[in-house]
Design an enzyme around this catalytic site. Structure first.
Site, PDB file in Angstrom:
ATOM      1  N   SER A  25       0.832  -1.203   0.000  1.00  0.00           N
ATOM      2  CA  SER A  25       0.000   0.000   0.000  1.00  0.00           C
ATOM      3  C   SER A  25       0.867   1.253   0.000  1.00  0.00           C
ATOM      4  O   SER A  25       1.620   1.515   0.938  1.00  0.00           O
ATOM      5  CB  SER A  25      -0.916  -0.001   1.229  1.00  0.00           C
ATOM      6  OG  SER A  25      -1.606   1.216   1.278  1.00  0.00           O
ATOM      7  N   HIS A  50      -1.237  -1.038  -4.252  1.00  0.00           N
ATOM      8  CA  HIS A  50      -2.509  -0.625  -3.657  1.00  0.00           C
ATOM      9  C   HIS A  50      -2.495   0.885  -3.464  1.00  0.00           C
ATOM     10  O   HIS A  50      -1.558   1.439  -2.892  1.00  0.00           O
ATOM     11  CB  HIS A  50      -2.693  -1.361  -2.325  1.00  0.00           C
ATOM     12  CG  HIS A  50      -4.025  -1.163  -1.687  1.00  0.00           C
ATOM     13  ND1 HIS A  50      -5.166  -1.812  -2.121  1.00  0.00           N
ATOM     14  CD2 HIS A  50      -4.407  -0.394  -0.631  1.00  0.00           C
ATOM     15  CE1 HIS A  50      -6.176  -1.461  -1.351  1.00  0.00           C
ATOM     16  NE2 HIS A  50      -5.750  -0.588  -0.443  1.00  0.00           N
ATOM     17  N   ASP A  52      -4.624   4.053  -2.064  1.00  0.00           N
ATOM     18  CA  ASP A  52      -5.713   4.429  -1.150  1.00  0.00           C
ATOM     19  C   ASP A  52      -6.161   5.865  -1.371  1.00  0.00           C
ATOM     20  O   ASP A  52      -5.407   6.797  -1.101  1.00  0.00           O
ATOM     21  CB  ASP A  52      -5.235   4.311   0.304  1.00  0.00           C
ATOM     22  CG  ASP A  52      -5.138   2.875   0.765  1.00  0.00           C
ATOM     23  OD1 ASP A  52      -6.107   2.123   0.575  1.00  0.00           O
ATOM     24  OD2 ASP A  52      -4.083   2.508   1.320  1.00  0.00           O
ATOM     25  N   MET A  54      -8.645   8.765  -0.087  1.00  0.00           N
ATOM     26  CA  MET A  54      -9.504   9.145   1.055  1.00  0.00           C
ATOM     27  C   MET A  54      -9.955  10.588   0.886  1.00  0.00           C
ATOM     28  O   MET A  54      -9.141  11.455   0.550  1.00  0.00           O
ATOM     29  CB  MET A  54      -8.716   9.029   2.362  1.00  0.00           C
ATOM     30  CG  MET A  54      -8.105   7.674   2.598  1.00  0.00           C
ATOM     31  SD  MET A  54      -7.183   7.669   4.139  1.00  0.00           S
ATOM     32  CE  MET A  54      -6.465   6.025   4.083  1.00  0.00           C
ATOM     33  N   HIS A  83      -8.317   1.787  -4.210  1.00  0.00           N
ATOM     34  CA  HIS A  83      -9.283   1.613  -3.120  1.00  0.00           C
ATOM     35  C   HIS A  83      -9.900   2.976  -2.824  1.00  0.00           C
ATOM     36  O   HIS A  83      -9.253   3.850  -2.252  1.00  0.00           O
ATOM     37  CB  HIS A  83      -8.520   1.049  -1.897  1.00  0.00           C
ATOM     38  CG  HIS A  83      -9.357   0.883  -0.674  1.00  0.00           C
ATOM     39  ND1 HIS A  83      -8.803   0.608   0.571  1.00  0.00           N
ATOM     40  CD2 HIS A  83     -10.693   0.938  -0.478  1.00  0.00           C
ATOM     41  CE1 HIS A  83      -9.766   0.505   1.463  1.00  0.00           C
ATOM     42  NE2 HIS A  83     -10.916   0.711   0.864  1.00  0.00           N
ATOM     43  N   MET A  85     -11.988   5.248  -0.801  1.00  0.00           N
ATOM     44  CA  MET A  85     -12.661   5.488   0.483  1.00  0.00           C
ATOM     45  C   MET A  85     -13.288   6.872   0.395  1.00  0.00           C
ATOM     46  O   MET A  85     -12.865   7.828   1.061  1.00  0.00           O
ATOM     47  CB  MET A  85     -11.641   5.398   1.628  1.00  0.00           C
ATOM     48  CG  MET A  85     -11.222   3.963   1.912  1.00  0.00           C
ATOM     49  SD  MET A  85      -9.707   3.860   2.865  1.00  0.00           S
ATOM     50  CE  MET A  85      -8.522   3.935   1.535  1.00  0.00           C
ATOM     51  N   MET A 154     -12.005  -5.314   4.878  1.00  0.00           N
ATOM     52  CA  MET A 154     -11.226  -4.378   5.699  1.00  0.00           C
ATOM     53  C   MET A 154     -10.992  -5.009   7.075  1.00  0.00           C
ATOM     54  O   MET A 154     -11.928  -5.362   7.788  1.00  0.00           O
ATOM     55  CB  MET A 154     -11.977  -3.053   5.862  1.00  0.00           C
ATOM     56  CG  MET A 154     -12.117  -2.233   4.602  1.00  0.00           C
ATOM     57  SD  MET A 154     -10.563  -1.934   3.737  1.00  0.00           S
ATOM     58  CE  MET A 154      -9.623  -1.048   4.982  1.00  0.00           C
ATOM     59  N   GLY A 159      -9.147   4.474   6.898  1.00  0.00           N
ATOM     60  CA  GLY A 159      -8.811   5.883   7.134  1.00  0.00           C
ATOM     61  C   GLY A 159      -7.346   6.117   7.451  1.00  0.00           C
ATOM     62  O   GLY A 159      -6.837   7.195   7.192  1.00  0.00           O
ATOM     63  N   PHE A 160      -6.687   5.127   8.001  1.00  0.00           N
ATOM     64  CA  PHE A 160      -5.294   5.324   8.413  1.00  0.00           C
ATOM     65  C   PHE A 160      -4.490   4.042   8.209  1.00  0.00           C
ATOM     66  O   PHE A 160      -5.018   2.941   8.366  1.00  0.00           O
ATOM     67  CB  PHE A 160      -5.225   5.707   9.910  1.00  0.00           C
ATOM     68  CG  PHE A 160      -6.026   6.943  10.218  1.00  0.00           C
ATOM     69  CD1 PHE A 160      -5.475   8.212  10.046  1.00  0.00           C
ATOM     70  CD2 PHE A 160      -7.348   6.849  10.630  1.00  0.00           C
ATOM     71  CE1 PHE A 160      -6.221   9.361  10.293  1.00  0.00           C
ATOM     72  CE2 PHE A 160      -8.108   7.985  10.883  1.00  0.00           C
ATOM     73  CZ  PHE A 160      -7.544   9.244  10.716  1.00  0.00           C
ATOM     74  N   GLY A 162      -1.173   1.723   9.495  1.00  0.00           N
ATOM     75  CA  GLY A 162      -0.511   1.438  10.773  1.00  0.00           C
ATOM     76  C   GLY A 162      -1.424   1.075  11.923  1.00  0.00           C
ATOM     77  O   GLY A 162      -1.013   1.122  13.082  1.00  0.00           O
ATOM     78  N   ASP A 192      -7.231  -6.077   3.836  1.00  0.00           N
ATOM     79  CA  ASP A 192      -6.553  -4.777   3.911  1.00  0.00           C
ATOM     80  C   ASP A 192      -6.592  -4.223   5.334  1.00  0.00           C
ATOM     81  O   ASP A 192      -7.670  -3.951   5.862  1.00  0.00           O
ATOM     82  CB  ASP A 192      -7.268  -3.806   2.946  1.00  0.00           C
ATOM     83  CG  ASP A 192      -6.578  -2.460   2.843  1.00  0.00           C
ATOM     84  OD1 ASP A 192      -5.465  -2.301   3.375  1.00  0.00           O
ATOM     85  OD2 ASP A 192      -7.183  -1.559   2.223  1.00  0.00           O
ATOM     86  N   GLY A 193      -5.402  -4.059   5.919  1.00  0.00           N
ATOM     87  CA  GLY A 193      -5.297  -3.405   7.220  1.00  0.00           C
ATOM     88  C   GLY A 193      -4.606  -4.265   8.257  1.00  0.00           C
ATOM     89  O   GLY A 193      -5.094  -5.331   8.603  1.00  0.00           O
ATOM     90  N   GLY A 194      -3.436  -3.793   8.696  1.00  0.00           N
ATOM     91  CA  GLY A 194      -2.725  -4.514   9.758  1.00  0.00           C
ATOM     92  C   GLY A 194      -2.203  -5.875   9.343  1.00  0.00           C
ATOM     93  O   GLY A 194      -1.984  -6.743  10.189  1.00  0.00           O
ATOM     94  N   GLY A 214       0.777  -2.308   4.084  1.00  0.00           N
ATOM     95  CA  GLY A 214       1.393  -0.984   4.054  1.00  0.00           C
ATOM     96  C   GLY A 214       2.584  -0.903   4.972  1.00  0.00           C
ATOM     97  O   GLY A 214       3.739  -1.073   4.552  1.00  0.00           O
ATOM     98  N   SER A 215       2.311  -0.672   6.254  1.00  0.00           N
ATOM     99  CA  SER A 215       3.402  -0.472   7.217  1.00  0.00           C
ATOM    100  C   SER A 215       4.353  -1.654   7.262  1.00  0.00           C
ATOM    101  O   SER A 215       5.570  -1.470   7.353  1.00  0.00           O
ATOM    102  CB  SER A 215       2.838  -0.254   8.618  1.00  0.00           C
ATOM    103  OG  SER A 215       1.817   0.695   8.567  1.00  0.00           O
TER     104      SER A 215
HETATM  105  C1  DX5 Z   1      -6.519   1.858   5.456  1.00  0.00           C
HETATM  106  C2  DX5 Z   1      -6.047   1.618   4.059  1.00  0.00           C
HETATM  107  C3  DX5 Z   1      -5.019   0.575   3.954  1.00  0.00           C
HETATM  108  C4  DX5 Z   1      -3.719   0.943   4.608  1.00  0.00           C
HETATM  109  C5  DX5 Z   1      -3.078  -0.328   5.097  1.00  0.00           C
HETATM  110  O1  DX5 Z   1      -7.626   2.675   5.452  1.00  0.00           O
HETATM  111  O2  DX5 Z   1      -7.115   1.213   3.245  1.00  0.00           O
HETATM  112  O3  DX5 Z   1      -4.776   0.166   2.614  1.00  0.00           O
HETATM  113  O4  DX5 Z   1      -2.837   1.607   3.731  1.00  0.00           O
HETATM  114  O5  DX5 Z   1      -1.983   0.012   5.855  1.00  0.00           O
HETATM  115  P1  DX5 Z   1      -1.395  -0.966   6.963  1.00  0.00           P
HETATM  116  O6  DX5 Z   1      -0.942  -2.185   6.272  1.00  0.00           O
HETATM  117  O7  DX5 Z   1      -0.300  -0.156   7.572  1.00  0.00           O
HETATM  118  O8  DX5 Z   1      -2.517  -1.250   7.946  1.00  0.00           O
HETATM  119 ZN    ZN Z   2      -6.663   0.272   1.266  1.00  0.00          ZN
END
Ligand code: DX5
Ligand code: ZN
Length: 239
Positions: A25, A50, A52, A54, A83, A85, A154, A159-160, A162, A192-194, A214-215
């Site tokens: 991401s 990916h 994102d 927002m 993606h 959002m 999700m 929204g964020f 990490g 997607d996420g964590g 992502g992170s």
């Molecule tokens: C969150 C995003 C994710 C985010 C994932 O709203 O849709 O794609 O970038 O980041 P990590 O992998 O750090 O949770």
């Molecule tokens: Zn995403």
């Protein structure tokens, strides 16, 4: 999925292994060194980038949009997994498709006319994806399965980057996989996420085939190696 399955070919059974797709991401990348980050993605075993988007309304954060999509489309050789959002995504689908999106995910929670929206995404030549917030049940997709190429589960509240992985996601993936198999759908299951090396195997065992990270990728000492490790993570349960 990273599992062995039997394939019937010309009277012989043979084993074939399919690996999960990995979608780093961009949100977690170092924007001061975008060229370098894109080179890393291009060299790596990543299958998608990916992206994102927002809008500060659908989610409590604003990320990036068309100018960066143009850069990503120019520099990145991997398909762009967009993606959205955002509220009212229908207004922008044509522009994202023109901008180079290979996959467009809209949120179930943002689309009152989901069937029409997904049909339009396919007409634009993109894969159609629906993202589900952690509180949205997978059964709500029952009447759009034929319009879907991928479901984006999700595993954090969007929204964020990490954030911590929400564990009940595993159960949702299992339920979605059962629904897809029962209905003969070949839609992909993306999470997607964590997502990290500590939960990737459980996600794949539950039925996911595409991991957004992502992170865990961009904060790793060696992001390219981390992508490789995610792609080849062992799904075998310890004895
Ligand atoms: C969150 C995003 C994710 C985010 C994932 O709203 O849709 O794609 O970038 O980041 P990590 O992998 O750090 O949770
Ligand atoms: Zn995403």
């Amino acid at each position: 999925m990273n599992s062995w399955r039997l394939v019937f070919r010309g009277g012989w059974f043979r084993t074939a292994m399919s690996l999960p797709a990995i979608a780093p991401s961009l949100l977690a990348a170092n924007f001061a060194h975008l060229d370098r980050e894109m080179d890393m993605i291009n060299r790596s075993e990543a299958d998608y980038l990916h992206f994102d988007v927002m809008d500060g309304v659908f989610v409590p954060n604003i990320s990036f949009g068309f100018p960066l999509l143009e850069v990503a489309h120019k520099l990145c050789r991997k398909p762009l997994d967009v993606h959205l959002m955002i509220t009212d995504p229908d207004r922008y689908l044509d522009e994202f498709a023109k901008g180079g999106a290979a996959v467009i995910h809209v949120h179930y929670e943002a689309c009152p006319h989901l069937h029409r929206t997904l049909t339009h995404i396919r007409e634009l030549g993109c894969e159609a994806g629906v993202a589900l917030n952690p509180h949205t049940p997978v059964g709500l997709l029952d009447d759009v399965l034929e319009q879907l190429d991928v479901v984006l589960i999700m595993s954090v509240n969007p929204g964020f980057g990490g954030q911590s992985f929400i564990p009940h996601t595993i159960r949702k993936i299992t339920q979605l996989k059962q629904l897809l198999v029962a209905r003969g759908s070949s839609a992909r299951i993306e999470v997607d996420g964590g997502v990290s090396l500590s939960n990737a195997a459980a996600l794949l065992r539950a039925g996911a085939d595409t991991l957004v990270a992502g992170s865990s990728v961009f904060k790793a000492d060696n992001p390219e190696a981390l992508i490789r490790d995610l792609k080849h993570v062992s799904t075998t349960l310890p004895a």
